[in-house]
Design a protein around this motif. Structure first.
Motif, PDB file in Angstrom:
ATOM      1  N   TRP A 103       1.001  -1.131  -0.016  1.00 57.70           N
ATOM      2  CA  TRP A 103      -0.056  -0.069   0.125  1.00 57.70           C
ATOM      3  C   TRP A 103       0.781   1.325   0.000  1.00 57.70           C
ATOM      4  N   ARG A 104       1.995   1.188   0.508  1.00 59.34           N
ATOM      5  CA  ARG A 104       2.989   2.183   0.603  1.00 59.34           C
ATOM      6  C   ARG A 104       3.578   2.385  -0.584  1.00 59.34           C
ATOM      7  N   ASP A 105       4.248   1.105  -1.167  1.00 52.92           N
ATOM      8  CA  ASP A 105       5.019   1.307  -2.227  1.00 52.92           C
ATOM      9  C   ASP A 105       4.237   1.512  -3.625  1.00 52.92           C
ATOM     10  N   LEU A 106       3.014   1.070  -3.766  1.00 52.63           N
ATOM     11  CA  LEU A 106       2.517   0.912  -5.111  1.00 52.63           C
ATOM     12  C   LEU A 106       1.356   2.253  -5.391  1.00 52.63           C
ATOM     13  N   THR A 107       1.225   2.920  -4.200  1.00 51.22           N
ATOM     14  CA  THR A 107       0.474   4.230  -4.708  1.00 51.22           C
ATOM     15  C   THR A 107       1.011   5.354  -4.728  1.00 51.22           C
ATOM     16  N   PRO A 108       0.714   6.123  -5.888  1.00 50.78           N
ATOM     17  CA  PRO A 108       1.758   7.459  -5.927  1.00 50.78           C
ATOM     18  C   PRO A 108       1.336   8.842  -4.942  1.00 50.78           C
ATOM     19  N   THR A 109       0.035   8.509  -4.431  1.00 54.03           N
ATOM     20  CA  THR A 109      -0.317   9.735  -3.397  1.00 54.03           C
ATOM     21  C   THR A 109      -1.092   9.154  -2.421  1.00 54.03           C
ATOM     22  N   ASN A 119      -9.385   3.297   7.730  1.00 52.00           N
ATOM     23  CA  ASN A 119      -8.746   2.190   6.965  1.00 52.00           C
ATOM     24  C   ASN A 119      -7.278   2.327   7.191  1.00 52.00           C
ATOM     25  N   SER A 120      -6.872   1.151   7.883  1.00 50.83           N
ATOM     26  CA  SER A 120      -5.609   1.557   8.639  1.00 50.83           C
ATOM     27  C   SER A 120      -4.427   1.396   7.300  1.00 50.83           C
ATOM     28  N   LYS A 121      -4.649   0.757   6.260  1.00 51.75           N
ATOM     29  CA  LYS A 121      -3.671   0.563   5.234  1.00 51.75           C
ATOM     30  C   LYS A 121      -3.515   1.945   4.498  1.00 51.75           C
ATOM     31  N   ALA A 122      -4.619   3.069   4.681  1.00 50.48           N
ATOM     32  CA  ALA A 122      -4.473   4.492   4.201  1.00 50.48           C
ATOM     33  C   ALA A 122      -3.384   5.049   4.876  1.00 50.48           C
ATOM     34  N   LYS A 123      -2.939   4.663   6.105  1.00 48.31           N
ATOM     35  CA  LYS A 123      -1.897   5.301   6.909  1.00 48.31           C
ATOM     36  C   LYS A 123      -0.457   5.568   6.185  1.00 48.31           C
ATOM     37  N   THR A 124      -0.259   4.363   5.394  1.00 45.82           N
ATOM     38  CA  THR A 124       0.962   4.375   4.741  1.00 45.82           C
ATOM     39  C   THR A 124       1.228   4.653   3.328  1.00 45.82           C
ATOM     40  N   THR A 125       0.167   4.979   2.658  1.00 45.97           N
ATOM     41  CA  THR A 125       0.129   5.282   1.198  1.00 45.97           C
ATOM     42  C   THR A 125       0.984   6.325   0.847  1.00 45.97           C
ATOM     43  N   GLY A 126       1.048   6.430  -0.508  1.00 44.40           N
ATOM     44  CA  GLY A 126       1.536   7.606  -1.095  1.00 44.40           C
ATOM     45  C   GLY A 126       3.335   7.391  -1.100  1.00 44.40           C
ATOM     46  N   GLY A 127       3.685   6.057  -1.181  1.00 44.75           N
ATOM     47  CA  GLY A 127       5.177   6.033  -1.114  1.00 44.75           C
ATOM     48  C   GLY A 127       5.971   5.603  -2.674  1.00 44.75           C
ATOM     49  N   GLY A 128       4.806   5.912  -3.638  1.00 40.82           N
ATOM     50  CA  GLY A 128       5.202   5.299  -5.041  1.00 40.82           C
ATOM     51  C   GLY A 128       6.380   5.951  -5.545  1.00 40.82           C
ATOM     52  N   GLU A 129       6.441   7.217  -5.391  1.00 39.34           N
ATOM     53  CA  GLU A 129       7.665   7.899  -5.980  1.00 39.34           C
ATOM     54  C   GLU A 129       8.792   7.494  -5.479  1.00 39.34           C
ATOM     55  N   LYS A 130       8.875   7.168  -4.206  1.00 38.82           N
ATOM     56  CA  LYS A 130      10.215   6.811  -3.642  1.00 38.82           C
ATOM     57  C   LYS A 130      10.319   5.285  -3.937  1.00 38.82           C
ATOM     58  N   LEU A 160      -2.986  -2.491  -7.605  1.00 38.58           N
ATOM     59  CA  LEU A 160      -2.163  -1.348  -7.543  1.00 38.58           C
ATOM     60  C   LEU A 160      -0.935  -1.334  -8.084  1.00 38.58           C
ATOM     61  N   GLY A 161      -0.233  -2.423  -8.492  1.00 40.57           N
ATOM     62  CA  GLY A 161       0.939  -2.608  -9.250  1.00 40.57           C
ATOM     63  C   GLY A 161       0.565  -1.952 -10.605  1.00 40.57           C
ATOM     64  N   GLY A 162      -0.727  -2.270 -11.309  1.00 42.30           N
ATOM     65  CA  GLY A 162      -1.100  -1.589 -12.617  1.00 42.30           C
ATOM     66  C   GLY A 162      -0.946  -0.194 -12.659  1.00 42.30           C
ATOM     67  N   LEU A 163      -1.594   0.327 -11.403  1.00 38.85           N
ATOM     68  CA  LEU A 163      -1.558   1.888 -11.131  1.00 38.85           C
ATOM     69  C   LEU A 163      -0.144   2.402 -11.274  1.00 38.85           C
ATOM     70  N   LEU A 164       0.528   1.917 -10.436  1.00 30.39           N
ATOM     71  CA  LEU A 164       2.226   2.267 -10.365  1.00 30.39           C
ATOM     72  C   LEU A 164       2.963   2.315 -11.612  1.00 30.39           C
ATOM     73  N   ALA A 165       2.554   1.252 -12.395  1.00 35.75           N
ATOM     74  CA  ALA A 165       3.157   0.877 -13.897  1.00 35.75           C
ATOM     75  C   ALA A 165       2.526   2.127 -14.797  1.00 35.75           C
TER      76      ALA A 165
END
Length: 395
Positions: A103-109, A119-130, A160-165
């Motif tokens: 959830w952190r790695d595959l989401t751009p925002t 949703n506890s997963k939303a706490k780490t989202t947004g690490g796609g650029e890194k 989510l991997g397709g989103l990041l691709a």
């Protein structure tokens, strides 16, 4: 999608399943790289194509396919490449990247209206650029340094991997040549990735790229959520279909009988066939000779904007068919094409020498190619005996 590290490692080899006294069947190796960017260890698996270790006949370099959610898709992707190459797909290196926090790695925002709150997963989202920084600046350079890689890269992601691709095509347009996005979460953050694709500046970034979207039957029981997803998918499809980007190749497939979880296998196969659709040559119906083989792969190379040589084994099959048909001149042209493309591979020299000796009666040419064979395999007694017989006949 949750990573269980021991399971991921076991995916790389079925050694744990081997019967006592049997032989391991190994499809790849698991590796660990320490990422300074992410400040953690990352696991990845590598599949190398058949014949990779034979440095005399393999290509100088191989395309590389980077696969997200590696613990889920390494078996299927490597299996497809292994089964379909080199006659239907080019041989490739597969790098499957394991997860730690997807959830952190595959989401751009970090802003997503699709997630139900709280949703506890939303706490780490947004690490796609890194995460893309890690892939671009640490993983890819390491892979390029370690293996015989070509500057032709594919990026494969599901959900989510397709989103990041898709997002990577916008944020790092020079990093990958082709993309397979499977049921991508394009509704993420109010369709932010679609909006990026709709920007006029995106046209230049899409130039000479190949995109394949694989879409499942998204009937998940939530009609409003499904409607939102369907509309988002329709937008990205329309955007890519109507793009005026130079050299852009796009296709998509809807798999009405497949779910979000079952669709990857089908989309991976179809996506690879689309990206490399002009690679395949039908040996039976096209009846290619050496000139046709050379022209075919030159045109394919122009299509994907990267140079691919006719695979040695494919040319050998064509040459063998000509030998069976007693069309020795055409067979000779094929073997000479392999010598041109793979000068360190000894097999063609021996066969060419035999053709000159047995079918064309040219002892001088036969000796030339036997001697070239010996330069690669100096201890070949059989070839030494052939040279001896020819030289004795000349005396």
């Amino acid at each position: 999608m949750k990573l269980l590290l021991p399971i991921f490692i076991s995916l790389v080899s079925i050694k744990a399943l081997a019967q006592e006294g049997g032989t391991d069947i190994v499809i790849g190796k698991s590796h660990v790289i320490h990422s300074k960017i992410l400040n953690e260890k990352r696991h990845y698996a590598v599949y190398l194509p058949d014949g990779y270790s034979n440095k005399s006949s393999h290509p100088k370099s191989y395309p590389v396919m980077y696969v997200l959610d590696g613990e889920s898709h390494f078996h299927s992707v490597s299996g497809i490449v292994d089964a379909r190459s080199p006659f239907y797909l080019p041989q490739m290196i597969v790098v499957a990247i394991g997860n730690t926090d997807r959830w952190r790695d595959l989401t751009p925002t970090s802003n997503d209206s699709l997630l139900e709150k709280p949703n506890s997963k939303a706490k780490t989202t947004g690490g796609g650029e890194k995460f893309l920084d890690f892939i671009e600046k640490e993983l890819i350079p390491h892979i390029d340094k370690t293996y015989l890689t070509a500057p032709f890269r594919l990026f494969v992601g599901h959900s989510l991997g397709g989103l990041l691709a898709l997002y990577s095509a916008y944020s790092r347009p020079g990093l990958f040549n082709a993309f397979i996005a499977i049921d991508p979460t394009v509704g993420w953050d109010d369709t932010m990735v679609i909006k990026k694709f709709e920007e006029e500046a995106m046209q230049a970034k899409l130039a000479n790229k190949s995109f394949f979207l694989g879409l499942s039957n998204r009937n998940n029981g939530n009609s409003s959520k499904r409607l939102t997803t369907d509309r988002a998918v329709d937008r990205i499809v329309t955007t890519l279909q109507t793009s005026g980007a130079s050299g852009l190749r796009f296709n998509y497939e809807k798999y009405e009988t497949e779910t979000h979880g079952s669709v990857p296998l089908f989309a991976e196969l179809d996506g690879l066939h689309f990206i490399f659709e002009k690679y395949r040559i039908n040996i039976e119906s096209d009846s290619p000779d050496a000139a046709k083989l050379k022209t075919h792969f030159e045109r394919f190379s122009e299509d994907v904007h990267f140079s691919f040589l006719p695979p040695e084994v494919v040319v050998n099959v064509v040459a063998y068919n000509f030998m069976v048909q007693k069309e020795y001149d055409k067979a000779l042209e094929c073997y000479l094409l392999n010598i041109e493309n793979y000068p360190k591979s000894s097999s063609a020299y021996l066969t060419v020498g035999d053709i000159y000796r047995d079918k064309k009666g040219d002892r001088k040419k036969a000796l030339e190619y036997y001697e070239r064979y010996l330069k690669i395999n100096p201890g070949a007694t059989m070839v030494k005996n052939r040279i001896k017989a020819l030289t004795e006949d000349d005396q």
